[in-house]
Write an enzyme that holds these catalytic residues in place. Structure first.
Site, mmCIF file in Angstrom:
data_model
loop_
_atom_site.group_PDB
_atom_site.id
_atom_site.type_symbol
_atom_site.label_atom_id
_atom_site.label_comp_id
_atom_site.label_asym_id
_atom_site.label_seq_id
_atom_site.Cartn_x
_atom_site.Cartn_y
_atom_site.Cartn_z
ATOM 1 N N ASP A 271 56.596 -28.822 6.811
ATOM 2 C CA ASP A 271 57.179 -28.367 5.308
ATOM 3 C C ASP A 271 55.438 -28.288 4.905
ATOM 4 O O ASP A 271 56.574 -28.248 3.116
ATOM 5 C CB ASP A 271 58.159 -28.358 5.284
ATOM 6 C CG ASP A 271 58.367 -27.067 4.440
ATOM 7 O OD1 ASP A 271 58.082 -25.864 4.380
ATOM 8 O OD2 ASP A 271 59.665 -27.624 3.662
ATOM 9 N N LYS A 274 51.141 -23.978 6.410
ATOM 10 C CA LYS A 274 51.468 -23.206 7.304
ATOM 11 C C LYS A 274 49.783 -23.114 8.737
ATOM 12 O O LYS A 274 50.442 -23.370 9.590
ATOM 13 C CB LYS A 274 52.079 -22.117 7.646
ATOM 14 C CG LYS A 274 52.887 -21.835 6.845
ATOM 15 C CD LYS A 274 53.900 -22.832 6.976
ATOM 16 C CE LYS A 274 54.879 -23.234 5.459
ATOM 17 N NZ LYS A 274 55.482 -23.506 5.188
ATOM 18 N N ASP A 299 59.046 -25.554 9.447
ATOM 19 C CA ASP A 299 59.651 -24.909 8.355
ATOM 20 C C ASP A 299 58.848 -23.294 8.415
ATOM 21 O O ASP A 299 57.326 -23.277 8.819
ATOM 22 C CB ASP A 299 60.012 -25.422 7.037
ATOM 23 C CG ASP A 299 60.798 -24.015 6.628
ATOM 24 O OD1 ASP A 299 62.356 -23.592 7.421
ATOM 25 O OD2 ASP A 299 61.177 -24.333 4.555
ATOM 26 N N ASN A 300 59.319 -22.487 8.089
ATOM 27 C CA ASN A 300 58.675 -20.667 7.705
ATOM 28 C C ASN A 300 57.999 -20.885 8.705
ATOM 29 O O ASN A 300 56.744 -19.975 8.428
ATOM 30 C CB ASN A 300 57.837 -21.333 6.598
ATOM 31 C CG ASN A 300 58.312 -21.618 5.321
ATOM 32 O OD1 ASN A 300 58.194 -22.967 4.216
ATOM 33 N ND2 ASN A 300 59.343 -20.836 5.142
ATOM 34 N N GLU A 329 63.753 -19.250 1.868
ATOM 35 C CA GLU A 329 64.743 -20.043 0.887
ATOM 36 C C GLU A 329 64.937 -18.958 -0.288
ATOM 37 O O GLU A 329 64.010 -18.413 -1.073
ATOM 38 C CB GLU A 329 63.590 -20.755 1.184
ATOM 39 C CG GLU A 329 62.177 -21.250 0.228
ATOM 40 C CD GLU A 329 61.838 -21.269 1.574
ATOM 41 O OE1 GLU A 329 60.764 -21.616 1.125
ATOM 42 O OE2 GLU A 329 62.468 -20.985 2.265
#
Length: 347
Positions: A271, A274, A299-300, A329
């Protein structure tokens, strides 16, 4: 006896030959010789010569002549230098034609504009007004409203802050339930987190660890790590359960085995930046830090997105890949997702 004819005096208004332009105008106007009234034919020739000179003067004044160049007509009203053009005005009809298009864009991407406002503009303004960072303000809110030693209540207080005060890029409650479920199913003993940030994900992982498990969390920003350290200890986790490692992930990963005693990771949660997902996954592979059957969560992966990471995971043949679709989120209208990779071993 013939009548006496008056003498005609014709002033030369301009140069008689184009080459005379380079020499400039004469100091005194020259006067033509008097037209002698010898005969009617002579008078006509005199008047014809005067007319030719007048026509030449008119042509010289209307045409820009330069030595050795082709004459260039001069537009009337421009003079020697062109006048500045008036600004081009957009037709109101054209402007009105684009209005529905702009309204459609605003309606379609309004949630992203709100995210930009809350995550960037509000944070920047409050940083300047208060002299503290957004992460420090979130911790002060935790101290005032959270119950120390209660990880679940600390996560709820984080969520209240992010919903009603300022936006924090944490995993959030919706995707957090996906992480909790997979953590409960796998029951890993060695967990690695890349990207501690404020400690939200760390507390989420630590509260779901089985007895005897250990969590290693890596944060590259020292200021964020200082806040995360306080949040982790406020939640009641000591250094034996959660070890916070400060430093860039590309430098920390090669030292995990020798310096921190992590032989193999059973569960990895990414996390952080990226663009670093693929690089750090390859580092874990090259240093043989992934146990066979290990689970990697990222994530993401849909927003902001990690397309190269997903493409590698799906095509390299080392993982079984699945994307759990959810929302960003604290923004239910913006789609996002968590990638689940199951390591099948090196090939």
């Amino acid at each position: 006896m013939l009548p006496t004819t008056p003498v005609l005096q014709t002033p030369i208004l301009g140069p008689q030959h184009p080459s005379d332009l380079a020499q400039g105008p004469p100091e005194h106007p020259r006067v033509s010789q008097p037209c002698r009234p010898s005969s009617t034919r002579a008078q006509a020739e005199t008047f014809a010569g005067c007319a030719e000179r007048s026509q030449l003067v008119a042509r010289v004044g209307a045409v820009g002549l330069h030595p050795g160049r082709t004459p260039t007509p001069i537009s009337p009203g421009w003079g020697l230098f062109p006048q500045p053009r008036s600004p081009v005005m957009v037709s109101p009809a054209i402007a009105l034609a684009f209005l529905p298009f702009l309204v459609t864009l605003l309606i379609r991407y309004r949630h992203y504009l709100v995210l930009l406002y809350r995550a960037v503009l509000v944070a920047w303004l409050r940083d300047r007004l208060t002299g503290t960072t957004r992460e420090q303000r979130a911790f002060q809110y935790l101290l005032a409203h959270a119950i120390p030693g209660d990880p679940h209540h600390i996560l709820q207080t984080f969520d209240q802050w992010c919903y009603h005060c300022e936006h924090l890029s944490c995993v959030g409650p919706a995707k957090g339930r996906i992480v909790e479920r997979l953590l409960l199913e796998r029951a890993p003993l060695r967990v690695l987190e890349l990207g501690t940030y404020c400690g939200y994900g760390t507390v989420l992982l630590a509260q779901g660890l089985p007895p005897g498990a250990r969590l290693y969390t890596v944060e590259g920003n020292p200021q964020h790590a200082a806040v995360a350290e306080k949040v982790i200890r406020l939640a009641g986790f000591d250094e034996h359960t959660v070890e916070l490692i400060v430093g860039p992930s590309e430098e920390v990963i090669p030292q995990l085995r020798e310096k921190h005693g992590l032989m193999k990771a059973d569960f990895v949660f990414m996390d952080h930046w990226k663009r670093c997902y693929l690089r750090d996954l390859r580092l874990l592979e090259s240093h043989q830090l992934l146990a066979e059957g290990a689970t990697i969560l990222a994530d993401n992966v849909l927003f902001p997105g990690a397309p190269h990471f997903l493409q590698y995971a799906k095509t390299c043949g080392r993982y079984r890949c699945k994307v759990h679709r959810a929302s960003l989120e604290y923004f239910r209208a913006i789609p996002d997702g968590v990638a689940e990779l199951r390591y099948t071993g090196a090939r």
